[in-house]
Design an enzyme around this catalytic site. Structure first.
Site, PDB file in Angstrom:
ATOM      1  CE1 TYR A   1      -9.950   4.231   5.515  1.00 44.76           C
ATOM      2  CE2 TYR A   1      -8.994   5.388   7.387  1.00 44.76           C
ATOM      3  CZ  TYR A   1      -8.878   4.886   6.111  1.00 44.76           C
ATOM      4  OH  TYR A   1      -7.702   5.032   5.421  1.00 44.76           O
ATOM      5  CE  LYS A   2      -8.552   0.959   4.065  1.00 40.05           C
ATOM      6  NZ  LYS A   2      -7.097   0.869   4.044  1.00 40.05           N
TER       7      LYS A   2
ATOM      8  NE  ARG B   1     -10.188  -2.127  -3.403  1.00 37.53           N
ATOM      9  CZ  ARG B   1      -9.683  -1.456  -2.368  1.00 37.53           C
ATOM     10  NH1 ARG B   1      -8.607  -1.893  -1.769  1.00 37.53           N
ATOM     11  NH2 ARG B   1     -10.250  -0.350  -1.930  1.00 37.53           N
TER      12      ARG B   1
ATOM     13  CG  PHE C   1      -2.006   1.026   1.135  1.00 38.93           C
ATOM     14  CD1 PHE C   1      -3.141   0.794   0.373  1.00 38.93           C
ATOM     15  CD2 PHE C   1      -1.879   2.237   1.788  1.00 38.93           C
ATOM     16  CE1 PHE C   1      -4.137   1.756   0.274  1.00 38.93           C
ATOM     17  CE2 PHE C   1      -2.874   3.205   1.696  1.00 38.93           C
ATOM     18  CZ  PHE C   1      -4.003   2.964   0.936  1.00 38.93           C
TER      19      PHE C   1
ATOM     20  CG  ASP D   1      -1.063  -1.681   6.997  1.00 33.96           C
ATOM     21  OD1 ASP D   1      -2.204  -1.876   7.441  1.00 33.96           O
ATOM     22  OD2 ASP D   1      -0.736  -0.648   6.366  1.00 33.96           O
TER      23      ASP D   1
HETATM   24  C1  LIG Z   1      -6.332   1.959   3.906  1.00 33.89           C
HETATM   25  C2  LIG Z   1      -4.938   1.625   4.211  1.00 33.89           C
HETATM   26  C3  LIG Z   1      -4.130   2.540   4.897  1.00 33.89           C
HETATM   27  C4  LIG Z   1      -4.693   3.894   5.246  1.00 33.89           C
HETATM   28  O1  LIG Z   1      -3.850   4.724   5.912  1.00 33.89           O
HETATM   29  P1  LIG Z   1      -4.430   6.079   6.539  1.00 33.89           P
HETATM   30  O2  LIG Z   1      -3.260   6.727   7.130  1.00 33.89           O
HETATM   31  O3  LIG Z   1      -5.456   5.686   7.550  1.00 33.89           O
HETATM   32  O4  LIG Z   1      -5.064   6.864   5.437  1.00 33.89           O
HETATM   33  C5  LIG Z   1      -2.832   2.161   5.209  1.00 33.89           C
HETATM   34  N1  LIG Z   1      -2.355   0.939   4.851  1.00 33.89           N
HETATM   35  C6  LIG Z   1      -3.118   0.046   4.180  1.00 33.89           C
HETATM   36  C7  LIG Z   1      -2.578  -1.288   3.818  1.00 33.89           C
HETATM   37  C8  LIG Z   1      -4.425   0.370   3.820  1.00 33.89           C
HETATM   38  O5  LIG Z   1      -5.161  -0.493   3.151  1.00 33.89           O
END
Ligand SMILES: *Cc1c(COP(=O)(O)O)cnc(C)c1O
Length: 414
Positions: free
Chosen positions: A223-224, A373, A127, A198
Site C-alpha cells: 500500500y506504500k 517526513r 520499524f 524488509d
Molecule cells: C509500513 C511498514 C510495515 C507495515 O507492516 P504491515 O503489517 O503491512 O502493517 C512493515 N515494515 C516496514 C519497514 C514498514 O515500513
C-alpha cells in the site's frame, strides 16, 4: 546561493519523461501529496478494475470466478509481477497477508533452515512491527529463538556463530537511509547467517536486485509506493534454492500440495505457494495488481533518477529558505546514493509544524519524536510540487503559523 525559480522547475517538468504518468492517478485538487511512501494514491484504473471485480467477477460470476477470473492464481500472478520489480525470479514471490505476518513466516523459515543457531539479529530503530513480530515468534518457540537488537553500527560485529538470521529494513522508515544490501548480505552469509530484508520502503522506490545480492528472504508492503490501496496485501520473497526445504509455520490449506484433496495432514507445495496461508482477499489483491501494473510499464532506473532529482531539489530549496535557522535539521542522508524515497527533517515542534503544513494542503507525516517526513514519488510528483511544498514550509515558519494550540493536539494517526 543562487535562488531556484519557478521557471527553473517548470522547465524540469516539461522535459520530464515520466510526467505523463501523473494523469494515471486521482489526486485531490489543491493537495500537494508527499505521503505516497505511507499510503500511495488511487490509480484511476483501479476505480474501473474494482467495479469490474465487484459487479462482474463477484456479483455475476460468483464462485465460478475462482477459475474463470483466475482468482486462484492471483497471489502468484501478482507476485511474479512484483518479482520483476525487485530482481527476483518467476515463482519466488507470492502476495499474501500483511508484511507483519510475512515477517513471522520468513523468520520461522530462516530459523528452521539454520538449525543449531537461535539468534534473530536486528537493529535498534528498525520499524516497530519487525521487532515486535520477532519478539512474538521468540516467545512462541522459546529455546529455539531469541531476539538481539543492537545499535545500527554494531550489526556487523554482532554477527556471531549463534546468529541464525539477520533481519533488516533496507530503506529506513524514519531517515530514508539505504542499507547496502549486497555487502551486508555477503557478510551475514560469511558469518553463517541467513538474511531477511524488509522492502516496505524499497519496492516501487529504488531498483532492487534480490538474486544479484543472493538474498534469502524478503517481505514488503503493497500500500506504500506500489499504490495498492489501504491495507493492500503484502508480498513475500523466498529464494528458489530454499523453497524445497521450507516447512511453513502457518501451514494453511492454500499452501497444501493438494489443496482440494482435503487431507487430514499438511504437505507443503514445495514452491512459493506454500507461503500462502488462507484465502486471498481478492478485492485487495485486484487493487494491488493495477498499482503494480503501472510499475511494470516503467523502468525503475528512471523512477529512481527522477526521485533523486526531486529530492535534491527539495533539499536545495530548504537550504535556500535557510531552514536550519528555523531550527530544522536534515535527518535523511544528504548524499542521494544513500537516501531512499523520502526526505526527513527534524524539529522540536515537528508535530505542530506538520499539522500547520497539512492545513495548507501539503500532506506529509510526522514520526515521533520530532521527524517530519516527505515522500518522494516520481510517478505523480512534479518538480513544481516540490517547489510549492518548500514554499508552504517556508510560509509556516516565517509566520510562525504552527504556533497554535489546535496544532499541538496529538491525533490517533500521525
Ligand atoms: C509500513 C511498514 C510495515 C507495515 O507492516 P504491515 O503489517 O503491512 O502493517 C512493515 N515494515 C516496514 C519497514 C514498514 O515500513
Amino acid at each position: 546561493m543562487t535562488t531556484t525559480t519557478r521557471d527553473t522547475v517548470n522547465g524540469l517538468d516539461s522535459s520530464d519523461p515520466l510526467a505523463h504518468y501523473r494523469d494515471r492517478f486521482l489526486l485531490p485538487p489543491g493537495t500537494l501529496y508527499f505521503d505516497g511512501n505511507s499510503l500511495g494514491p488511487l490509480p484511476k484504473e483501479t476505480v474501473q478494475r474494482m467495479q469490474d471485480v465487484i459487479a462482474s467477477e463477484w456479483g455475476a460470476g460468483l464462485i465460478a470466478s475462482w477459475l474463470e477470473a483466475d482468482w486462484i492464481n492471483a497471489p502468484l500472478r501478482v507476485g511474479n509481477k512484483i518479482a520483476g520489480l525487485i530482481g527476483a525470479g518467476e515463482g519466488e514471490v507470492i502476495v499474501a497477508d500483511s508484511t507483519s505476518i510475512n515477517l513471522f513466516k520468513t523468520l520461522d523459515a530462516a530459523l528452521k533452515l539454520n538449525p543449531g543457531r537461535t539468534t534473530i539479529l536486528s537493529e535498534a530503530g528498525n520499524f516497530p512491527t519487525d521487532l515486535y513480530m520477532a519478539e512474538g515468534l521468540a516467545s512462541l518457540v522459546r529455546d529455539r529463538a531469541n531476539l538481539a537488537v543492537v545499535d545500527p553500527d554494531e550489526v556487523l560485529t554482532a554477527l556471531d556463530e549463534n546468529v541464525a538470521v539477520l533481519m533488516l529494513t533496507q530503506v529506513h522508515y524514519k531517515t530514508g537511509f539505504i542499507h547496502d544490501m549486497k555487502a551486508i548480505t555477503e557478510q551475514a552469509h560469511a558469518a553463517g547467517a541467513l538474511v531477511i530484508w524488509d522492502l516496505s520502503h524499497s519496492a516501487g522506490s529504488i531498483p532492487l536486485d534480490l538474486n544479484g545480492c543472493d538474498v534469502d528472504f524478503a517481505v514488503g508492503c503493497g500500500y506504500k509506493f506500489l499504490n495498492g490501496g489501504p491495507g493492500a496485501p503484502a508480498f513475500l520473497f523466498a529464494a528458489q534454492k530454499h523453497l524445497p526445504q521450507c516447512r511453513p509455520v502457518l501451514s494453511g490449506w492454500f499452501g497444501h500440495k493438494d489443496q482440494f484433496a482435503f487431507a487430514d495432514s499438511y504437505t507443503p507445495t514445495g514452491d512459493i505457494r506454500q507461503f500462502l496461508c488462507g484465502t486471498t482477499p481478492i478485492l485487495g489483491i485486484s487493487a494491488l495488481e493495477t498499482g503494480v501494473d503501472i510499475f511494470c510499464e516503467v523502468d525503475m532506473a528512471s523512477v529512481r533518477n527522477k526521485a533523486i532529482e526531486l529530492g535534491k531539489l527539495f533539499i536545495r530549496l530548504l537550504k535556500e529558505s535557510h531552514f536550519e535557522q528555523y531550527g530544522f535539521k536534515l535527518v535523511s542522508p544528504e548524499d542521494s546514493r544513500h537516501r531512499g524515497g523520502h526526505i526527513s527533517i527534524a524539529h522540536e515542534n515537528g508535530y505542530a509544524i506538520m499539522q500547520a503544513i497539512k492545513d495548507r494542503g501539503l500532506v506529509g507525516d510526522f514520526r515521533s519524536p520530532d521527524v517530519l517526513r516527505f515522500g518522494i514519488t516520481p510517478l505523480y510528483q512534479r518538480f513544481a510540487d516540490v517547489y510549492d511544498a518548500a514554499g508552504v514550509i517556508r510560509e509556516v515558519m516565517e509566520t510562525a503559523a504552527w504556533d497554535r494550540e489546535e496544532y499541538k493536539q496529538r491525533s490517533l494517526v500521525t
